[in-house]
Design a protein around this motif. Structure first.
Motif, PDB file in Angstrom:
ATOM      1  N   TRP A 165       0.817  -1.214   0.000  1.00  0.00           N
ATOM      2  CA  TRP A 165       0.000   0.000   0.000  1.00  0.00           C
ATOM      3  C   TRP A 165       0.851   1.266   0.000  1.00  0.00           C
ATOM      4  O   TRP A 165       0.408   2.314  -0.478  1.00  0.00           O
ATOM      5  CB  TRP A 165      -0.962  -0.002   1.188  1.00  0.00           C
ATOM      6  CG  TRP A 165      -0.293   0.119   2.533  1.00  0.00           C
ATOM      7  CD1 TRP A 165       0.148  -0.882   3.321  1.00  0.00           C
ATOM      8  CD2 TRP A 165      -0.016   1.342   3.231  1.00  0.00           C
ATOM      9  NE1 TRP A 165       0.706  -0.383   4.471  1.00  0.00           N
ATOM     10  CE2 TRP A 165       0.609   0.978   4.445  1.00  0.00           C
ATOM     11  CE3 TRP A 165      -0.219   2.688   2.955  1.00  0.00           C
ATOM     12  CZ2 TRP A 165       1.031   1.925   5.371  1.00  0.00           C
ATOM     13  CZ3 TRP A 165       0.187   3.623   3.883  1.00  0.00           C
ATOM     14  CH2 TRP A 165       0.806   3.242   5.070  1.00  0.00           C
ATOM     15  N   LYS A 166       2.080   1.174   0.500  1.00  0.00           N
ATOM     16  CA  LYS A 166       2.952   2.351   0.476  1.00  0.00           C
ATOM     17  C   LYS A 166       3.304   2.735  -0.956  1.00  0.00           C
ATOM     18  O   LYS A 166       3.303   3.911  -1.321  1.00  0.00           O
ATOM     19  CB  LYS A 166       4.219   2.081   1.286  1.00  0.00           C
ATOM     20  CG  LYS A 166       3.964   1.888   2.780  1.00  0.00           C
ATOM     21  CD  LYS A 166       5.255   1.611   3.523  1.00  0.00           C
ATOM     22  CE  LYS A 166       4.997   1.397   5.008  1.00  0.00           C
ATOM     23  NZ  LYS A 166       6.240   1.073   5.744  1.00  0.00           N
ATOM     24  N   HIS A 167       3.633   1.742  -1.774  1.00  0.00           N
ATOM     25  CA  HIS A 167       3.935   2.021  -3.185  1.00  0.00           C
ATOM     26  C   HIS A 167       2.670   2.447  -3.927  1.00  0.00           C
ATOM     27  O   HIS A 167       2.746   3.218  -4.890  1.00  0.00           O
ATOM     28  CB  HIS A 167       4.538   0.784  -3.846  1.00  0.00           C
ATOM     29  CG  HIS A 167       5.966   0.537  -3.459  1.00  0.00           C
ATOM     30  ND1 HIS A 167       7.002   1.295  -3.947  1.00  0.00           N
ATOM     31  CD2 HIS A 167       6.514  -0.379  -2.612  1.00  0.00           C
ATOM     32  CE1 HIS A 167       8.149   0.857  -3.428  1.00  0.00           C
ATOM     33  NE2 HIS A 167       7.880  -0.160  -2.619  1.00  0.00           N
ATOM     34  N   LEU A 168       1.527   1.945  -3.481  1.00  0.00           N
ATOM     35  CA  LEU A 168       0.271   2.308  -4.119  1.00  0.00           C
ATOM     36  C   LEU A 168      -0.053   3.786  -3.917  1.00  0.00           C
ATOM     37  O   LEU A 168      -0.527   4.473  -4.831  1.00  0.00           O
ATOM     38  CB  LEU A 168      -0.860   1.441  -3.550  1.00  0.00           C
ATOM     39  CG  LEU A 168      -2.272   1.702  -4.055  1.00  0.00           C
ATOM     40  CD1 LEU A 168      -2.382   1.396  -5.537  1.00  0.00           C
ATOM     41  CD2 LEU A 168      -3.278   0.873  -3.265  1.00  0.00           C
ATOM     42  N   LEU A 169       0.216   4.292  -2.714  1.00  0.00           N
ATOM     43  CA  LEU A 169      -0.184   5.655  -2.370  1.00  0.00           C
ATOM     44  C   LEU A 169       0.898   6.692  -2.614  1.00  0.00           C
ATOM     45  O   LEU A 169       0.596   7.876  -2.805  1.00  0.00           O
ATOM     46  CB  LEU A 169      -0.614   5.707  -0.900  1.00  0.00           C
ATOM     47  CG  LEU A 169      -1.776   4.791  -0.499  1.00  0.00           C
ATOM     48  CD1 LEU A 169      -2.122   4.976   0.962  1.00  0.00           C
ATOM     49  CD2 LEU A 169      -2.996   5.036  -1.374  1.00  0.00           C
ATOM     50  N   VAL A 170       2.167   6.286  -2.581  1.00  0.00           N
ATOM     51  CA  VAL A 170       3.280   7.227  -2.710  1.00  0.00           C
ATOM     52  C   VAL A 170       3.989   6.963  -4.044  1.00  0.00           C
ATOM     53  O   VAL A 170       4.344   5.811  -4.334  1.00  0.00           O
ATOM     54  CB  VAL A 170       4.265   7.068  -1.533  1.00  0.00           C
ATOM     55  CG1 VAL A 170       5.428   8.047  -1.669  1.00  0.00           C
ATOM     56  CG2 VAL A 170       3.545   7.272  -0.200  1.00  0.00           C
ATOM     57  N   PRO A 171       4.201   7.995  -4.861  1.00  0.00           N
ATOM     58  CA  PRO A 171       3.967   9.430  -4.608  1.00  0.00           C
ATOM     59  C   PRO A 171       2.651   9.976  -5.165  1.00  0.00           C
ATOM     60  O   PRO A 171       2.489  11.186  -5.260  1.00  0.00           O
ATOM     61  CB  PRO A 171       5.148  10.076  -5.321  1.00  0.00           C
ATOM     62  CG  PRO A 171       5.345   9.208  -6.533  1.00  0.00           C
ATOM     63  CD  PRO A 171       5.014   7.797  -6.082  1.00  0.00           C
ATOM     64  N   LEU A 172       1.700   9.091  -5.569  1.00  0.00           N
ATOM     65  CA  LEU A 172       0.475   9.582  -6.195  1.00  0.00           C
ATOM     66  C   LEU A 172      -0.307  10.510  -5.265  1.00  0.00           C
ATOM     67  O   LEU A 172      -0.663  11.635  -5.647  1.00  0.00           O
ATOM     68  CB  LEU A 172      -0.410   8.402  -6.610  1.00  0.00           C
ATOM     69  CG  LEU A 172      -1.782   8.779  -7.161  1.00  0.00           C
ATOM     70  CD1 LEU A 172      -1.646   9.594  -8.443  1.00  0.00           C
ATOM     71  CD2 LEU A 172      -2.632   7.541  -7.406  1.00  0.00           C
TER      72      LEU A 172
END
Length: 450
Positions: A165-172
């Motif tokens: 979820w970290k890659h999903l949300l960051v940096p979007l």
């Protein structure tokens, strides 16, 4: 388009009887999405030009000395936007991916520049425009397109890491929030809501877990409520939204006048050009944010329903393009762009009819304003390009091009080659699945020898 769709041979594009006597359904034709987008957007644009002329003519004459001054500016923007729309519709998908980061960076720079006193132009307490001679540029409109392209490209590049979820949300999410912060400094709550809708659409389509999506939506809703309450004029809008007639001469004035316009239009309207609310001292922003009220007054309920239906067709076609494409970038960009256009239109129309608070955002393709119109037309052109790159559409267009090349090489006259071209095109148009190029070529060859 589902992978299990089987090619159907012998079906002409225009719905005429096929070789086996059957008719191809309208939505099963390879370029159905393209023509749905083109027709709905074109009709909205045409209606917008007519209604901008009608809604602005009186005040334009009163303030600028000519009934056509505002309309001429809108027509100029349409003249700028149409070549860009056509160009965008012919670009390959990879060009939009290449433009993702440059457009995003340019929009961030412009959002920063507009906040400076030297370049930013303040109107009614909001510093949202950069003055360019007699015209103005609103960077937040470019930022919407920038977020669509950048967000889609970013998620595709990181698709193997999106299980975290970290890659999903960051940096979007930080990137979208940066845009929102810069827009809120202008301030512009309505455009901020649209930017957040684009971000949420990207997260939804990419497959964000429901609990994460709900948590983000809840935080956004809470932050929006706090911002609305803290700013006095926004809080007054919320209070007047509950009952605009309680203060019909002050905070509820625009909402009440908009309702008067819709009510006086009835079923069939007062007639084109016959609006009374567009006169000075009555409905504010009649040719911009509240142009739907003038449509309702002059063209009646029928006119407003036509607008709603055209936006519904545009939204359906955009989602259809996203669904039928096999390219993940196209899926994300088409869905988020469609969410932007549909979401903004629903917010605008909801405010005019009293279902939502007034936010001050224009009706896409219809309201006056080149800063919003040109990026929107570019976005429609992008959706048209995506529609042309649907697998079945690509196969049909390739077959057409191949047939024309062979006809030229064989030296056939246009009339003599028409029968052979139509035979080949029937085969290509009937191919709705993802059949290979060799298979398509064999069928074209078979049709040519009949």
């Amino acid at each position: 388009m589902t992978g299990g769709d089987e090619p159907t041979l012998g079906m002409p594009e225009r719905g005429g009887p096929a070789v086996d006597g059957t008719r191809v359904p309208v939505l099963a034709r390879p370029l159905a999405s393209y023509y749905l987008l083109l027709s709905s957007a074109g009709l909205l644009l045409l209606l917008g030009l007519v209604m901008v002329l009608s809604a602005s003519s009186v005040r334009s004459f009163d303030e600028l000395g000519s009934s056509y001054a505002v309309f001429a500016r809108q027509a100029t923007w349409v003249g700028i936007g149409l070549p860009l729309l056509v160009l965008a519709s012919r670009l390959p998908v990879r060009v939009f991916r290449v433009l993702a980061y440059p457009v995003m960076i340019v929009s961030l720079v412009l959002l920063t520049v507009v906040l400076t006193p030297q370049f930013g132009k303040s109107i009614n307490g909001a510093q949202r425009w950069i003055e360019l001679g007699s015209y103005t540029l609103q960077p937040s409109e470019i930022a919407k397109l920038g977020l669509v392209l950048w967000g889609a490209d970013l998620l595709v590049r990181k698709r193997k890491l999106l299980g975290d979820w970290k890659h999903l949300l960051v940096p979007l999410v930080p990137g979208a929030l940066l845009i929102c912060v810069l827009i809120m400094l202008e301030p512009d709550m309505g455009t901020t809501i649209v930017v957040l809708l684009i971000m949420l659409m990207l997260l939804w389509v990419v497959g964000t877990p429901l609990r994460v999506f709900v948590s983000i939506s809840g935080v956004i809703l809470l932050a929006g409520t706090v911002l609305a309450i803290r700013e006095p004029y926004r809080f007054e809008r919320l209070l007047s939204y509950r009952d605009p007639f309680a203060d019909a001469h002050d905070t509820g004035f625009q909402a009440v006048q908009g309702l008067y316009a819709l009510a006086s239009g009835g079923w069939w309207g007062e007639g084109l050009g016959a609006s009374r609310e567009k006169w000075p001292g009555l409905l504010p922003n009649a040719h911009t944010d509240f142009i739907l009220a003038i449509i309702g007054e002059e063209l009646g309920l029928l006119g407003t329903l036509v607008v709603v239906i055209l936006f519904a067709v545009l939204g359906f076609a955009g989602i259809r393009v996203a669904h039928r494409s096999a390219d993940p970038f196209v899926q994300l960009a088409a869905a988020s762009a469609t969410g932007w256009l549909l979401g903004q239109s629903m917010i605008n129309m909801g405010a005019v009819v009293g279902l939502l608070p007034i936010t001050g955002i224009p009706l896409p393709l219809v309201s006056f304003g080149g800063s919003a119109l040109v990026p929107t037309m570019l976005t429609v052109g992008m959706l048209l390009s995506f529609a042309r790159h649907e697998p079945a559409a690509t196969a049909m267009l390739s077959a057409r091009a191949a047939a024309r090349r062979e006809a030229r090489e064989a030296g056939e006259p246009a009339a003599g080659g028409g029968r052979r071209f139509r035979a080949r095109a029937r085969v290509a148009r009937g191919s709705r699945g993802d059949s290979g190029d060799d298979d398509v070529a064999e069928r074209i060859s078979a049709a040519a020898h009949r």
